[in-house]
Write a protein that holds these residues in place. Sequence first.
Motif, PDB file in Angstrom:
ATOM      1  N   LEU A  35       0.828  -1.206   0.000  1.00 19.83           N
ATOM      2  CA  LEU A  35       0.000   0.000   0.000  1.00 19.83           C
ATOM      3  C   LEU A  35       0.863   1.257   0.000  1.00 19.83           C
ATOM      4  CD1 LEU A  35      -2.880  -0.968   2.471  1.00 19.83           C
ATOM      5  CD2 LEU A  35      -2.987  -0.802  -0.035  1.00 19.83           C
ATOM      6  N   ARG A  36       1.940   1.238   0.829  1.00 19.68           N
ATOM      7  CA  ARG A  36       2.828   2.399   0.856  1.00 19.68           C
ATOM      8  C   ARG A  36       3.495   2.612  -0.499  1.00 19.68           C
ATOM      9  NH1 ARG A  36       4.092   0.551   6.192  1.00 19.68           N
ATOM     10  NH2 ARG A  36       5.896  -0.598   5.371  1.00 19.68           N
ATOM     11  N   THR A  37       3.917   1.500  -1.111  1.00 14.68           N
ATOM     12  CA  THR A  37       4.577   1.609  -2.421  1.00 14.68           C
ATOM     13  C   THR A  37       3.608   2.144  -3.471  1.00 14.68           C
ATOM     14  OG1 THR A  37       6.046  -0.231  -1.865  1.00 14.68           O
ATOM     15  CG2 THR A  37       5.800   0.314  -4.201  1.00 14.68           C
ATOM     16  N   ALA A  38       2.397   1.566  -3.486  1.00 16.87           N
ATOM     17  CA  ALA A  38       1.398   2.018  -4.465  1.00 16.87           C
ATOM     18  C   ALA A  38       1.036   3.479  -4.231  1.00 16.87           C
ATOM     19  CB  ALA A  38       0.152   1.142  -4.380  1.00 16.87           C
ATOM     20  N   GLN A  39       0.913   3.860  -2.967  1.00 19.30           N
ATOM     21  CA  GLN A  39       0.580   5.252  -2.657  1.00 19.30           C
ATOM     22  C   GLN A  39       1.702   6.181  -3.079  1.00 19.30           C
ATOM     23  OE1 GLN A  39      -1.538   6.325   1.067  1.00 19.30           O
ATOM     24  NE2 GLN A  39       0.300   7.526   1.519  1.00 19.30           N
ATOM     25  N   ARG A 154      -4.195   2.013  -7.501  1.00 19.10           N
ATOM     26  CA  ARG A 154      -3.367   1.784  -6.318  1.00 19.10           C
ATOM     27  C   ARG A 154      -3.717   0.448  -5.662  1.00 19.10           C
ATOM     28  NH1 ARG A 154      -3.645   5.914  -1.312  1.00 19.10           N
ATOM     29  NH2 ARG A 154      -5.666   4.893  -1.117  1.00 19.10           N
ATOM     30  N   ALA A 155      -5.018   0.151  -5.526  1.00 24.77           N
ATOM     31  CA  ALA A 155      -5.432  -1.120  -4.930  1.00 24.77           C
ATOM     32  C   ALA A 155      -5.000  -2.296  -5.791  1.00 24.77           C
ATOM     33  CB  ALA A 155      -6.945  -1.130  -4.718  1.00 24.77           C
ATOM     34  N   ALA A 156      -5.108  -2.128  -7.123  1.00 20.27           N
ATOM     35  CA  ALA A 156      -4.699  -3.218  -8.023  1.00 20.27           C
ATOM     36  C   ALA A 156      -3.210  -3.478  -7.908  1.00 20.27           C
ATOM     37  CB  ALA A 156      -5.079  -2.851  -9.465  1.00 20.27           C
ATOM     38  N   LEU A 157      -2.409  -2.407  -7.792  1.00 25.76           N
ATOM     39  CA  LEU A 157      -0.964  -2.586  -7.639  1.00 25.76           C
ATOM     40  C   LEU A 157      -0.630  -3.286  -6.333  1.00 25.76           C
ATOM     41  CD1 LEU A 157       1.943  -2.129  -8.538  1.00 25.76           C
ATOM     42  CD2 LEU A 157       1.817   0.177  -7.513  1.00 25.76           C
ATOM     43  N   ALA A 158      -1.263  -2.848  -5.223  1.00 25.58           N
ATOM     44  CA  ALA A 158      -1.008  -3.482  -3.925  1.00 25.58           C
ATOM     45  C   ALA A 158      -1.431  -4.942  -3.947  1.00 25.58           C
ATOM     46  CB  ALA A 158      -1.746  -2.726  -2.818  1.00 25.58           C
ATOM     47  N   LYS A 159      -2.590  -5.235  -4.593  1.00 25.87           N
ATOM     48  CA  LYS A 159      -3.064  -6.607  -4.672  1.00 25.87           C
ATOM     49  C   LYS A 159      -2.102  -7.461  -5.481  1.00 25.87           C
ATOM     50  CE  LYS A 159      -7.059  -9.353  -6.072  1.00 25.87           C
ATOM     51  NZ  LYS A 159      -8.432  -9.320  -6.649  1.00 25.87           N
ATOM     52  N   ALA A 160      -1.578  -6.921  -6.567  1.00 27.94           N
ATOM     53  CA  ALA A 160      -0.635  -7.677  -7.401  1.00 27.94           C
ATOM     54  C   ALA A 160       0.637  -8.002  -6.607  1.00 27.94           C
ATOM     55  CB  ALA A 160      -0.295  -6.885  -8.658  1.00 27.94           C
ATOM     56  N   ILE A 161       1.121  -7.020  -5.844  1.00 25.96           N
ATOM     57  CA  ILE A 161       2.314  -7.265  -5.025  1.00 25.96           C
ATOM     58  C   ILE A 161       2.031  -8.352  -3.987  1.00 25.96           C
ATOM     59  CG2 ILE A 161       3.883  -6.232  -3.346  1.00 25.96           C
ATOM     60  CD1 ILE A 161       3.580  -3.583  -4.822  1.00 25.96           C
ATOM     61  N   LEU A 162       0.845  -8.280  -3.350  1.00 15.43           N
ATOM     62  CA  LEU A 162       0.486  -9.264  -2.329  1.00 15.43           C
ATOM     63  C   LEU A 162       0.347 -10.658  -2.930  1.00 15.43           C
ATOM     64  CD1 LEU A 162      -0.322  -9.794   0.614  1.00 15.43           C
ATOM     65  CD2 LEU A 162      -2.693  -9.343  -0.051  1.00 15.43           C
ATOM     66  N   VAL A 163      -0.287 -10.763  -4.077  1.00  9.35           N
ATOM     67  CA  VAL A 163      -0.472 -12.076  -4.710  1.00  9.35           C
ATOM     68  C   VAL A 163       0.874 -12.691  -5.065  1.00  9.35           C
ATOM     69  CG1 VAL A 163      -1.338 -13.248  -6.771  1.00  9.35           C
ATOM     70  CG2 VAL A 163      -2.795 -11.606  -5.552  1.00  9.35           C
ATOM     71  N   ARG A 164       1.749 -11.884  -5.646  1.00  8.36           N
ATOM     72  CA  ARG A 164       3.069 -12.415  -5.985  1.00  8.36           C
ATOM     73  C   ARG A 164       3.828 -12.860  -4.744  1.00  8.36           C
ATOM     74  NH1 ARG A 164       2.909  -8.113  -9.782  1.00  8.36           N
ATOM     75  NH2 ARG A 164       4.103  -6.769  -8.366  1.00  8.36           N
ATOM     76  N   SER A 165       3.725 -12.074  -3.663  1.00  6.20           N
ATOM     77  CA  SER A 165       4.404 -12.448  -2.412  1.00  6.20           C
ATOM     78  C   SER A 165       3.814 -13.731  -1.840  1.00  6.20           C
ATOM     79  CB  SER A 165       4.289 -11.310  -1.395  1.00  6.20           C
ATOM     80  OG  SER A 165       4.916 -10.139  -1.870  1.00  6.20           O
ATOM     81  N   THR A 166       2.487 -13.869  -1.931  1.00  6.89           N
ATOM     82  CA  THR A 166       1.837 -15.082  -1.431  1.00  6.89           C
ATOM     83  C   THR A 166       2.288 -16.305  -2.216  1.00  6.89           C
ATOM     84  OG1 THR A 166      -0.107 -13.776  -0.768  1.00  6.89           O
ATOM     85  CG2 THR A 166      -0.385 -16.160  -0.954  1.00  6.89           C
ATOM     86  N   ILE A 167       2.369 -16.181  -3.502  1.00 12.52           N
ATOM     87  CA  ILE A 167       2.812 -17.317  -4.330  1.00 12.52           C
ATOM     88  C   ILE A 167       4.245 -17.703  -3.981  1.00 12.52           C
ATOM     89  CG2 ILE A 167       3.339 -18.032  -6.688  1.00 12.52           C
ATOM     90  CD1 ILE A 167       0.978 -16.309  -7.621  1.00 12.52           C
ATOM     91  N   ARG A 168       5.111 -16.685  -3.856  1.00 13.39           N
ATOM     92  CA  ARG A 168       6.502 -16.991  -3.495  1.00 13.39           C
ATOM     93  C   ARG A 168       6.581 -17.681  -2.131  1.00 13.39           C
ATOM     94  NH1 ARG A 168       7.543 -11.846  -5.949  1.00 13.39           N
ATOM     95  NH2 ARG A 168       7.388 -10.838  -3.889  1.00 13.39           N
TER      96      ARG A 168
END
Length: 467
Positions: A35-39, A154-168
């Motif tokens: 969220l901070r990064t997207a913001q 911004r929400a889509a970017l944060a969600k994409a980062i979270l999904v990638r982190s979850t997969i890793r």
Amino acid sequence: MMSAYSLRRRLLLWLFVATAVIGLLALADTWREALRTAQSVSDRVLVGSALAIAERVTVDETGALEVDIPYSSLEMLTSTAQDKVFYRVDGPVGTFLTGYADLAVLPPTLAGLAFSDGRYRDVSIRSATLVREVSTGERSIAFSVTVAESTLARAALAKAILVRSTIRLAVLILGVACIVWLAVTLALRPLDRLGAIIAERSPDDLRPVTADVPQEVSTLVQAINSFMARLDTALDALRNFTGNASHQLRTPLAVVRTQLALIDRSETPQQMAASTAKAQTALERAERVLAQLLVLARVDAATGVVALQSVNIVTIAKELTAEMVPLALQREVDLGFEGPDEANAMAEPVLIAELLNNLLGNAIAYAGHGAVVTVRVKEYPDGVVLEVEDNGPGLSASQIAQARRRRRGPPVQGLAPIKDHEAGYGFGLAITAEIAALFGAEIQLQTGSDGRGLLASITLRRAVGVV
């Protein structure tokens, strides 16, 4: 019966739980960071768009402000997430110039730039207000540019980062689980080998287990070996007890059976009386052997667990000597005591009494009529000595050596068997030696004074704190 469980599955479960907890914490931190990064990215774009608009604010011929909105500045805010873009220009500050009139203007800051989250027309937005000045030649006019966009990108970017982190993280957990499964399987192989080594042994094989195991399992192997040693000691004690019982009781019982048969065939009262006396003697001997076997069982039970304490050896010696006086008078034995008023040593009261009782009983029984039996207690700086001496026939040098070497149970190969009338004596000395070993001492046998009889002695440790 306790249910078995899988160590492998338990380790994997704990690993999964621990990793899941850490992973959830990591994902929460990742979400906040996303969220901070997207913001941060969104704020830079908002500032860029506001600056592009501010550069197009000019002063017209009348001295009023005018602006030519560069739509490229608004296009940079749009994205595939279909964000909505809103803007407003005020000049002078507080006077609406163009854009969305109902869009809120943020209070100015010292840096001339302010950011805020809010809602506009039922849409979550992120807005930025930039304050600048334009010169008319005579004066400077302050104006503000407010740019806002919806937070879909911004929400889509944060969600994409979270999904990638979850997969890793999921891939990492699965990889670690596979590695741990393989590592635990390899680590447990020594336990499998240890189990196979023990399973292949015969029931009477109680030798220490020798296996190449990791350091973490060596404690288990030591515990198994310790248990086997204790079990072997207990089985030896049981075998010794049964062996001694059969060996020591066989002869007197055979004598009783023979004398009873002779009584039935006796033709005169004298023959019957003689056979009865011999049977009575054999019964007395059997009774004594049974009493010694009970003492032997008590010694076996106390092996390794006897608790030593301060005991007044003089008191026990005097009491036992007094108790033996009637038996000594019956056997025409002169029984006496020599020693100080008090001598404290480390022993166990019941067992030290049994030890002295065996020595006294043997001396009175085998010293012969008219013999002298003396019980002595001597104090020395390093210990207390308990002695029983008689002037009877005693034992020969070879018999003394045999008694020192003989252990309970079957006769030792190479040693001459003890004669029938000496069996009780040898058995009593064996019990005495076992009790002495419990006290960390050793029974000493030697010829008595003047080269006659037998002197049996044991040196006990002085009681701690007793001078």
